[in-house]
Design a protein around this motif. Structure first.
Motif, PDB file in Angstrom:
ATOM      1  N   GLU A 264     -76.104 -65.692  22.813  1.00  0.00           N
ATOM      2  CA  GLU A 264     -74.993 -64.532  22.651  1.00  0.00           C
ATOM      3  C   GLU A 264     -75.935 -62.769  23.066  1.00  0.00           C
ATOM      4  OE1 GLU A 264     -72.295 -64.874  23.615  1.00  0.00           O
ATOM      5  OE2 GLU A 264     -71.666 -66.724  23.301  1.00  0.00           O
ATOM      6  N   GLN A 265     -77.017 -62.928  22.379  1.00  0.00           N
ATOM      7  CA  GLN A 265     -77.932 -61.565  22.438  1.00  0.00           C
ATOM      8  C   GLN A 265     -79.063 -61.751  23.780  1.00  0.00           C
ATOM      9  OE1 GLN A 265     -77.601 -63.904  20.177  1.00  0.00           O
ATOM     10  NE2 GLN A 265     -75.937 -62.344  18.573  1.00  0.00           N
ATOM     11  N   ARG A 266     -79.276 -63.469  23.921  1.00  0.00           N
ATOM     12  CA  ARG A 266     -80.262 -62.901  25.051  1.00  0.00           C
ATOM     13  C   ARG A 266     -80.070 -63.472  26.116  1.00  0.00           C
ATOM     14  NH1 ARG A 266     -85.062 -60.182  26.411  1.00  0.00           N
ATOM     15  NH2 ARG A 266     -85.407 -59.822  23.928  1.00  0.00           N
ATOM     16  N   PRO A 267     -78.625 -63.808  27.198  1.00  0.00           N
ATOM     17  CA  PRO A 267     -78.634 -64.806  28.072  1.00  0.00           C
ATOM     18  C   PRO A 267     -79.817 -64.847  29.244  1.00  0.00           C
ATOM     19  CG  PRO A 267     -77.382 -62.979  28.267  1.00  0.00           C
ATOM     20  CD  PRO A 267     -77.792 -62.694  27.143  1.00  0.00           C
TER      21      PRO A 267
ATOM     22  N   GLU B 289     -76.854 -63.301  34.156  1.00  0.00           N
ATOM     23  CA  GLU B 289     -75.937 -63.208  33.930  1.00  0.00           C
ATOM     24  C   GLU B 289     -74.074 -63.663  33.953  1.00  0.00           C
ATOM     25  OE1 GLU B 289     -75.026 -59.225  36.540  1.00  0.00           O
ATOM     26  OE2 GLU B 289     -77.413 -59.019  36.812  1.00  0.00           O
ATOM     27  N   LEU B 290     -73.815 -62.839  33.027  1.00  0.00           N
ATOM     28  CA  LEU B 290     -72.282 -64.035  32.258  1.00  0.00           C
ATOM     29  C   LEU B 290     -71.605 -64.246  33.671  1.00  0.00           C
ATOM     30  CD1 LEU B 290     -71.118 -65.049  30.159  1.00  0.00           C
ATOM     31  CD2 LEU B 290     -69.174 -63.231  30.306  1.00  0.00           C
TER      32      LEU B 290
ATOM     33  N   TYR C 147     -86.606 -60.677  32.187  1.00  0.00           N
ATOM     34  CA  TYR C 147     -87.157 -61.580  30.810  1.00  0.00           C
ATOM     35  C   TYR C 147     -87.142 -63.099  31.602  1.00  0.00           C
ATOM     36  CZ  TYR C 147     -82.687 -61.210  28.517  1.00  0.00           C
ATOM     37  OH  TYR C 147     -81.204 -61.326  28.538  1.00  0.00           O
ATOM     38  N   MET C 148     -86.240 -63.177  31.407  1.00  0.00           N
ATOM     39  CA  MET C 148     -86.113 -64.555  32.129  1.00  0.00           C
ATOM     40  C   MET C 148     -86.882 -65.112  33.239  1.00  0.00           C
ATOM     41  SD  MET C 148     -84.625 -68.145  32.371  1.00  0.00           S
ATOM     42  CE  MET C 148     -83.807 -69.771  33.117  1.00  0.00           C
ATOM     43  N   ARG C 149     -87.160 -64.476  34.208  1.00  0.00           N
ATOM     44  CA  ARG C 149     -87.963 -63.947  35.660  1.00  0.00           C
ATOM     45  C   ARG C 149     -89.369 -64.130  35.013  1.00  0.00           C
ATOM     46  NH1 ARG C 149     -85.865 -60.281  38.067  1.00  0.00           N
ATOM     47  NH2 ARG C 149     -84.705 -61.414  39.275  1.00  0.00           N
ATOM     48  N   ASN C 150     -89.899 -63.066  34.295  1.00  0.00           N
ATOM     49  CA  ASN C 150     -90.585 -62.915  33.459  1.00  0.00           C
ATOM     50  C   ASN C 150     -91.712 -64.606  33.204  1.00  0.00           C
ATOM     51  OD1 ASN C 150     -93.423 -62.447  32.931  1.00  0.00           O
ATOM     52  ND2 ASN C 150     -93.037 -61.225  31.967  1.00  0.00           N
TER      53      ASN C 150
END
Length: 307
Positions: A156-159, A162-163, A171-174
Motif C-alpha cells: 500500500e505504501q509503495r505500489p 499506479e492504482l 522506482y519500479m522502472r529503475n
C-alpha cells in the motif's frame, strides 16, 4: 697328572634370535587413520562456520552421483542397466516410480549454482542503490519447477504501478532496468507474468477488467526490461493471470497479490512451451455447412420453410 686336569671345560651355547622385519605397515595404517581423522574434524569445523545455504549445497552435492552432477543429467541415482531399478517394473518402486519422478523437473546442481549466482548479483546491484535498497523487502527469490522465480510485490505504501493502471512507478522502472543486463548473463529464456488482486473494475469482466490489467502490466514490465538492455529474443512468454492465482495464506484483496513474476526458465521447460505436443488423437473434421442444411421440399413455399 693332577686332579684339576681331569675337569672338562664348560661350553655355554646361546642361540642367536633374528627378528623378522615387519616393514612398518602398521605405521602407514596409523598415518592414514590420523589423516582421515584430521580431515573429518576439518570438514566438521568448516560446516560449523558455513551458512545455511552452503550446507544445503554440500548436502545436495553428496546426495547426487558425481557423473550426474557433472553432466546435469538424471538425478534418480539408479545404476541399474534397466531404468527404474525395481524388482518388478509394475511395482511402485520400479519403473513407474521413475516415470513419476521424471514428470517433475528439478534444476540440476549446475543450474542451481547459476541461479544462485544470478540472485546474488541482483541483490548486490540493489544494495548499491539507496532507492532500490528500499524495494528489497518487496522482492522474493525461489526455485520452482519452471526455474528461478523473481517476484516483485506491491504494498500500500509503495505500489509498483499506479492504482488501476499499467503506468510503471519510477522506482519500479529503475529496478527493472537495473535487472535487465544481469538477466542477459544467462542464456535461459524468460517468462513474465502479471497478477492482480480481486478488487473488480466498475465494468466487470465485460469491459476493461483485471485480465486486461494483469496482461498490460506484464507487457509494461517487458518494455522496461527491453529498454534496460534485455535481449528481446530471451522473452518467451508474457501472460496475465488476473486474480486467479493468489499467493498462499493471503486474502483475495491483499496488495501483495498485485505482483509481477519473472521466471528464468529451465531449458526443458522452455522447450516444452515451444513444442507442447499433442495427445496423439485425431480431431474429427467439422461437418461442412452444406451437410448441416436440410433439403427443403420443392413443393414447400418459402413461408412454410421459415416456420
Amino acid at each position: 697328572m693332577s686332579k684339576g686336569s681331569d675337569k672338562r671345560p664348560i661350553i655355554i651355547r646361546r642361540k642367536k634370535v633374528v627378528h623378522a622385519h615387519h616393514g612398518g605397515a602398521w605405521k602407514i595404517a596409523l598415518a592414514d587413520f590420523m589423516t582421515a581423522l584430521m580431515a573429518l574434524f576439518l570438514v566438521m569445523w568448516i560446516l560449523s562456520v558455513s551458512s545455511e545455504e552452503t550446507r544445503r549445497g554440500v548436502a545436495e552435492y553428496f546426495s547426487t552421483p558425481l557423473v550426474t552432477a557433472i553432466t546435469g543429467g538424471d538425478q534418480s541415482g539408479s545404476t541399474s542397466v534397466i531404468p527404474g531399478g525395481g524388482p518388478d517394473p509394475t511395482h511402485s518402486d520400479g519403473e513407474r516410480a521413475r516415470i513419476d519422478v521424471m514428470q517433475h523437473t528439478r534444476p540440476s546442481m549446475q543450474e542451481r549454482r547459476f541461479f544462485s549466482d544470478l540472485q546474488e548479483r541482483i541483490e548486490r546491484a540493489i544494495e548499491q542503490d539507496p532507492e532500490l535498497r528500499q524495494l528489497r523487502s518487496q522482492m522474493r527469490f525461489d526455485l520452482t519447477r519452471e526455474g528461478l522465480r523473481i517476484q516483485l510485490l506491491d504494498t500500500e505504501q509503495r505500489p509498483m504501478f499506479e492504482l488501476g493502471s499499467n503506468r510503471v512507478a519510477p522506482y519500479m522502472r529503475n529496478l527493472l532496468r537495473t535487472m535487465a543486463p544481469l538477466l542477459n548473463e544467462l542464456p535461459n529464456d524468460l517468462s513474465i507474468g502479471g497478477y492482480t488482486d480481486s478488487v473488480p473494475y466498475a465494468g466487470g469482466y465485460r469491459g476493461y477488467s483485471n485480465w486486461e490489467l494483469s496482461n498490460d502490466r506484464a507487457n509494461a514490465s517487458r518494455r522496461e526490461l527491453v529498454a534496460g538492455g534485455l535481449d528481446p529474443d530471451q522473452l518467451l512468454r508474457v501472460s496475465g493471470f488476473a486474480d486467479r492465482v493468489p499467493l498462499p495464506d493471503t486474502g483475495p484483496t491483499d496488495p501483495v497479490n498485485r505482483r509481477i513474476e519473472l521466471i528464468v526458465l529451465l531449458p526443458e521447460i522452455a522447450e516444452a512451451i515451444r513444442n507442447p505436443g499433442t495427445m496423439g488423437t485425431d480431431v474429427p473434421t467439422p461437418t461442412s455447412a452444406n451437410e448441416l442444411v436440410e433439403d427443403v421440399p420443392q413443393n414447400t413455399s418459402p413461408d412454410d420453410a421459415s416456420e
